[in-house]
Write an enzyme that holds these catalytic residues in place. Structure first.
Site, short mmCIF file in Angstrom:
data_model
loop_
_atom_site.label_atom_id
_atom_site.label_comp_id
_atom_site.label_asym_id
_atom_site.label_seq_id
_atom_site.Cartn_x
_atom_site.Cartn_y
_atom_site.Cartn_z
N CYS A 27 16.77 -4.29 0.25
CA CYS A 27 18.02 -4.77 1.07
C CYS A 27 17.29 -4.75 2.50
O CYS A 27 18.14 -5.25 3.58
CB CYS A 27 19.11 -4.27 0.67
SG CYS A 27 19.12 -2.48 1.07
N CYS A 53 23.27 2.09 -3.43
CA CYS A 53 23.22 2.48 -1.97
C CYS A 53 23.51 4.08 -1.90
O CYS A 53 22.88 4.53 -0.90
CB CYS A 53 24.27 1.74 -1.31
SG CYS A 53 24.52 0.13 -1.58
FE1 FES Z 1 21.14 -1.78 0.93
FE2 FES Z 1 23.60 -0.97 0.18
S1 FES Z 1 23.06 -2.96 0.24
S2 FES Z 1 21.81 0.32 1.00
#
Ligand code: FES
Length: 140
Positions: free
Chosen positions: A33, A102
């Site tokens: 991400c 996360c």
């Molecule tokens: Fe990347 Fe939460 S979506 S750490």
């Protein structure tokens, strides 16, 4: 849906900042991400007296980083080692299924910062071997 605790830590993150002279420091990122976290530990007499962070990430990542600083403050370093991503999720009263990963940022940053501290103090081989830890963190 985020819990009230997640929303509170996201809207009012605790301990945002950095120490230039931290005794333990970590930089971790999630390549999937692109989020990343810096964690800084102030350690005195093997006790974490203060922790702070800088994070570019989703609300869950910021909440996890914030609550991690609260969880570790006042803990002996060997007790802080026991904090996992599950500890962090529990402290936030849970995360949505899609956001549980996360919490890895917080737990991984904590363990790397502790390794940094142990490495600087040249304590890792003794303290971690006594605990039976291998030093490996699978991020789970
Ligand atoms: Fe990347 Fe939460 S979506 S750490």
């Amino acid at each position: 849906m985020y819990s009230d605790k997640v929303l509170d830590h996201f809207h009012n993150p605790r301990n945002v900042g950095f120490f230039e002279d931290a005794e333990g420091m970590a930089q971790v990122g999630d390549p999937d991400c692109g989020d990343y976290l810096f964690l800084f530990l102030r350690i005195r007499d093997s006790m974490i007296t203060k922790a702070c962070f800088l994070c570019r990430g989703c609300p869950a990542a910021i909440a996890c980083a914030s609550v991690t600083t609260e969880l570790v403050t006042g803990l002996p370093v060997n007790d802080a080692w026991d904090i996992t991503d599950e500890t962090i999720v529990d402290a936030l009263d849970g995360l949505p299924e899609a956001k549980t990963h996360c919490s890895n940022l917080g737990a991984t940053a904590l363990h790397i910062a502790l390794f940094d501290y142990f490495h600087r103090k040249d304590k890792a081989p003794v303290e971690l071997e006594q605990r039976g830890d291998t030093g490996e963190n699978d991020g789970s």
